[in-house]
Motif scaffolding. Structure first.
Motif, mmCIF file in Angstrom:
data_model
loop_
_atom_site.group_PDB
_atom_site.id
_atom_site.type_symbol
_atom_site.label_atom_id
_atom_site.label_comp_id
_atom_site.label_asym_id
_atom_site.label_seq_id
_atom_site.Cartn_x
_atom_site.Cartn_y
_atom_site.Cartn_z
ATOM 1 N N GLY A 21 0.981 -1.289 0.370
ATOM 2 C CA GLY A 21 -0.176 0.170 -0.321
ATOM 3 C C GLY A 21 1.229 1.200 0.122
ATOM 4 O O GLY A 21 0.686 1.948 -0.631
ATOM 5 N N ALA A 22 2.098 1.914 0.989
ATOM 6 C CA ALA A 22 2.917 2.400 0.793
ATOM 7 C C ALA A 22 3.319 2.239 -0.644
ATOM 8 O O ALA A 22 3.715 3.993 -0.726
ATOM 9 N N VAL A 23 3.804 1.660 -1.118
ATOM 10 C CA VAL A 23 4.644 1.743 -2.898
ATOM 11 C C VAL A 23 3.277 2.435 -3.246
ATOM 12 O O VAL A 23 3.579 3.269 -4.430
ATOM 13 N N LYS A 24 2.347 1.796 -3.971
ATOM 14 C CA LYS A 24 1.452 2.090 -3.807
ATOM 15 C C LYS A 24 1.279 3.214 -4.301
ATOM 16 O O LYS A 24 0.440 4.299 -5.238
ATOM 17 N N LEU A 25 1.110 4.198 -2.866
ATOM 18 C CA LEU A 25 0.258 5.589 -2.386
ATOM 19 C C LEU A 25 1.440 6.401 -3.047
ATOM 20 O O LEU A 25 1.002 7.154 -3.416
ATOM 21 N N ALA A 26 2.869 5.687 -2.924
ATOM 22 C CA ALA A 26 4.092 6.716 -3.564
ATOM 23 C C ALA A 26 3.594 6.653 -5.240
ATOM 24 O O ALA A 26 3.808 7.926 -6.001
ATOM 25 N N GLY A 27 3.577 5.592 -5.562
ATOM 26 C CA GLY A 27 3.334 5.255 -7.151
ATOM 27 C C GLY A 27 2.087 6.000 -7.901
ATOM 28 O O GLY A 27 2.315 7.700 -8.670
ATOM 29 N N ALA A 28 0.860 6.303 -6.297
ATOM 30 C CA ALA A 28 0.205 7.039 -7.068
ATOM 31 C C ALA A 28 0.284 8.243 -6.976
ATOM 32 O O ALA A 28 -0.473 8.933 -8.073
ATOM 33 N N LEU A 29 0.804 8.763 -6.205
ATOM 34 C CA LEU A 29 1.093 10.324 -6.795
ATOM 35 C C LEU A 29 2.005 10.928 -7.338
ATOM 36 O O LEU A 29 1.620 12.015 -8.219
ATOM 37 N N ARG A 30 3.240 9.798 -7.690
ATOM 38 C CA ARG A 30 3.488 10.337 -8.710
ATOM 39 C C ARG A 30 3.066 10.411 -9.748
ATOM 40 O O ARG A 30 3.364 10.916 -10.662
ATOM 41 N N ALA A 31 2.640 9.282 -10.233
ATOM 42 C CA ALA A 31 1.508 8.762 -11.657
ATOM 43 C C ALA A 31 0.616 10.453 -11.361
ATOM 44 O O ALA A 31 0.369 10.520 -12.809
ATOM 45 N N ALA A 32 0.061 10.357 -10.331
ATOM 46 C CA ALA A 32 -0.722 11.768 -10.695
ATOM 47 C C ALA A 32 0.207 13.152 -10.893
ATOM 48 O O ALA A 32 -0.582 13.821 -11.932
ATOM 49 N N ALA A 33 0.809 13.574 -10.293
ATOM 50 C CA ALA A 33 1.846 14.589 -11.457
ATOM 51 C C ALA A 33 1.953 14.027 -11.936
ATOM 52 O O ALA A 33 1.642 15.459 -12.688
ATOM 53 N N LEU A 34 2.192 13.101 -12.352
ATOM 54 C CA LEU A 34 2.687 13.297 -14.043
ATOM 55 C C LEU A 34 1.496 13.275 -15.248
ATOM 56 O O LEU A 34 1.597 14.060 -16.160
ATOM 57 N N ARG A 35 0.669 12.458 -14.738
ATOM 58 C CA ARG A 35 -0.559 12.853 -15.592
ATOM 59 C C ARG A 35 -1.059 14.685 -15.316
ATOM 60 O O ARG A 35 -1.590 14.578 -16.821
#
Length: 750
Positions: A329-343
């Motif tokens: 979950g922590a890894v996914k959260l960090a990945g999700a935040l980065r993906a949201a910023a890139l989107r």
């Protein structure tokens, strides 16, 4: 006496039995008998078996008076079998095309072993494509056949009987039969493998095993596993010579019982504590000194099972699952935040103006610089110097990119900026970018299509597994131009990948170098690869096999190099989907692994001949006008799994070898560069290389960037002069040297 007896027990499989029996009777290898056993099935299985027996004398029907289970049904079929070797199929299974031929060939190659272990794929009842995990134990490296103790890893493979072809006399001599109950294949498999005098492997999916929906839920039939393992240890006790296997089988037992218990969908909830108690008692009775020490996590699981600590096991299992979920979950959260910023970044870039002076290139999803996009990138810098070019590649490939070209890593902010704002986007794989008005997308592909592609893969589940055809067609809808090497490529792609694009039938840009290179450059390439000046360099480049989960080299390169002699060097290049070198254990100094070489075009220039099978590199190599030899030893299986657009036997680019012996003979007799091979290559070259005159990339750039229509004319094939190979130069006739002039003597005058 037939070569093979295929035994099929049938019980409540009327919906699948036709396909099963047809898959056996339609095999290209016909020396077989089909022993179909009706296990008193209440449906139409018996009638189906009788129907097949009436129309094909190779079918031997066996009808049991009462249902006895798959083990007893197989034993009844075995009693009627008369073949040299026995194979087992379940009534819902199928033999893959060419399976019996592959088995027969492997048995012959390995000296008729007692047991041949081959691969299988599981076919889900939901209709999803077959799934086969990698099984390195089946790699056919090293001597064969071998003794079981030479490869104990075979005991860790699935115990399914349909993964083994057994010599019938061996089974009868050892008295090996299936016991009653579920998990009946467990004791039979271990008894077969431990008593065999010789074993061989075949790294090929020979059986598709259908998983059935009914009976897949929790069931007490899995409690039969304890009685089956009691039979295994009783068998060891009866044969003192097998005592050394006791520690290995003990760990295998613990693994199996732990796996059954860990699966939440196999055992009834009310019986889980009982199952664990029975597992504890079994392991305590048969624990052997010298058992291999498993990893810590596995040791803990075994200990909890052995001690019967049901609640502790469940608590630790739940705690571990929660911990893994939290970490994920922590890894996914960090990945999700980065993906949201890139989107967000990408959306902003899509609203900004296009850079009219930018062009971005990519090959093979982020691999190194090369292929058609690489040739076009160089042509952009040469013929359109006002444009700034960038190349998308993973960081480990950045060293292959020219200094004048900007490097971009996939997934970075620069990557999304380049895709959103570059005027020109050039790729060789059908990635579906967001197409902006005014943006120009050029699809180059990576060669002339020989294997089926696009929409034609709908009928090829082995090759088309995982393909999103909707996404594929969506990508085709974004292309403005598709680069084509010949009319064949144009017609195939416009049919299987329809879209609004314009086809630029100008030639293969990556092949321009064949007309532009010099003999001095070829010499330098050969020196960099360590090819002796006198040697004939053979580039061996086989393609990917969709019907194999694990790829292996179709040739024994060590043996081929030994038989060809010191005048030949083999440049072995695996397909990019192979995952590693072709011959990782090659011992011959005349085998050079060039799998990691960044440019296949340079390898073509350095070589004197090409050996391939169904790889599109043959079309490129034909433009180089050097000898090509095809090694087609699995044509039936390849055609069934993938299919080809060109009948290579009717229209080959050179000599064809059907076996390793024929391949060696073609080179040792000189047929590889004989007159007949030259004629075949000339016709092949005329058909598939009509525009490869060294200016294909220039024509594409002039059309796409400047909109020119009066493009440089194509040089006719007869007037092209690709750089000759080192072998061709070495065997060229010596030029005639005029004698020095001398005054006429009296004798001359007379």
């Amino acid at each position: 006496m037939p070569r093979f007896s295929v035994i099929v027990p049938a019980y409540k499989v009327q919906a699948y039995l036709h396909e099963c029996l047809e898959s056996v009777l339609t095999q290209s290898y016909t020396d077989l008998e089909l022993v179909a056993v009706d296990d008193a099935s209440p449906d139409a299985c018996g009638a189906i078996v009788e129907e097949f027996a009436a129309r094909d004398p190779r079918v031997r029907p066996v009808r049991l008076a009462r249902g006895q289970g798959p083990g007893a049904a197989r034993n009844a079929g075995l009693a009627e079998a008369g073949g040299d070797y026995v194979l087992f199929l379940d009534g819902g299974d199928t033999l893959t095309p060419g399976a019996l031929q592959a088995v027969a060939d492997r048995l012959k190659e390995t000296g008729e072993p007692d047991v041949l272990v081959h691969d299988h794929a599981e076919v889900p009842w939901t209709g999803e494509p077959p799934h086969t995990p990698a099984r390195p134990q089946l790699y056919d490296r090293g001597p064969a056949p071998f003794r079981p103790e030479d490869r104990p890893g075979l005991l860790r493979l699935p115990t399914a009987p349909w993964t083994k072809t057994c010599r019938r006399e061996f089974l009868e001599r050892e008295g090996l039969a299936f016991p009653p109950g579920s998990h009946e294949d467990t004791p039979w498999t271990f008894q077969v493998l431990l008593t065999a005098e010789s074993v061989a492997t075949l790294d090929r999916v020979c059986v598709h095993h259908r998983l059935r929906r009914e009976g897949s839920g929790p069931s007490r039939r899995h409690f039969d596993v304890f009685e089956q393992y009691e039979r295994v240890f009783a068998f060891l006790a009866e044969r003192p010579e097998l005592a050394r296997w006791r520690p290995v089988l003990f760990r295998r037992t613990a693994d199996h019982l732990t796996a059954l218990f860990a699966r939440g969908d196999l055992l009834p909830r009310a019986g889980r504590a009982e199952f664990l108690r029975l597992a504890r008692d079994l392991l305590r009775r048969h624990r052997a000194p010298g058992t291999p020490v498993p990893p810590l996590r596995e040791r803990l699981r075994h200990a909890l099972v052995r001690l019967g600590l049901h609640r502790t096991y469940r608590a630790l299992h739940v705690a571990g699952a929660l911990g893994r979920r939290a970490g994920k979950g922590a890894v996914k959260l960090a990945g999700a935040l980065r993906a949201a910023a890139l989107r967000l970044h990408y959306r902003v870039q899509l609203r900004l103006p296009l850079h009219q002076d930018r062009a971005v290139f990519r090959a093979y999803g982020g691999a190194g610089y090369g292929c058609n996009p690489g040739a076009l990138e160089e042509a952009f810098r040469t013929h359109a110097p006002h444009l700034r070019t960038a190349w998308i590649a993973h960081p480990e490939h950045h060293h292959t990119i020219p200094v004048a070209t900007r490097r971009i890593a996939p997934g970075s902010a620069a990557y999304w900026t380049a895709l959103a704002r570059s005027k020109y986007v050039v790729d060789n794989e059908p990635h579906p970018p967001v197409k902006r008005p005014g943006q120009v997308v050029v699809q180059t592909f990576s060669g002339t299509p020989l294997k089926h592609m696009g929409l034609d893969l709908r009928e090829r589940p082995a090759a088309g597994a995982g393909t999103d055809f909707g996404e594929l067609l969506g990508a085709a809808g974004t292309w403005d131009y598709v680069v084509s090497a010949n009319r064949h490529s144009t017609l195939v792609r416009e049919r299987v990948l329809p879209g609004p694009y314009q086809t630029l039938e100008y030639g293969q840009p990556r092949n321009d170098v064949f007309q532009q290179a010099t003999s001095a450059e070829v010499t330098r390439l050969r020196e960099s690869l360590g090819i002796p000046g006198h040697a004939v360099a053979i580039l061996y480049a086989p393609t990917h096999r969709d019907y194999r989960r694990t790829q292996r080299c179709p040739l024994d390169l060590d043996e081929v190099a030994r038989r060809l002699g010191p005048q030949f060097v083999i440049l072995a290049r695996a397909h990019r989907r192979h995952g590693g070198p072709l011959a990782p254990e090659a011992l011959s100094p005349r085998i050079v692994d060039v799998t990691g070489h960044p440019s296949v075009e340079q390898l073509c220039l350095a070589s004197d001949a090409l050996v391939t099978d169904y790889a599109s590199v043959m079309f490129d190599y034909a433009g180089l006008d050097r000898p090509i030899v095809l090694h087609l030893d699995d044509e039936e299986a390849f055609e069934a799994a993938r299919g080809t657009y060109v009948d290579l036997r009717a229209f080959p680019p050179g000599a064809i070898a059907r076996s390793e012996d024929e391949l060696v003979d073609i080179f040792t007799t000189g047929h590889w560069r004989g007159s007949r091979s030259t004629q075949l290559r000339s016709a092949f070259r005329a058909r598939f290389c009509p525009y490869d005159d060294g200016r294909a990339a220039e024509r594409v750039v002039r059309h796409v960037v400047f909109g020119e229509r009066g493009l440089p004319p194509v040089v006719p094939p007869a007037e092209r002069h690709p750089v000759p190979s080192a072998a061709a130069r070495a065997h060229a006739p010596l030029p005639t040297v005029p004698r020095p002039a001398r005054p006429l003597t009296l004798t001359d005058r007379l």
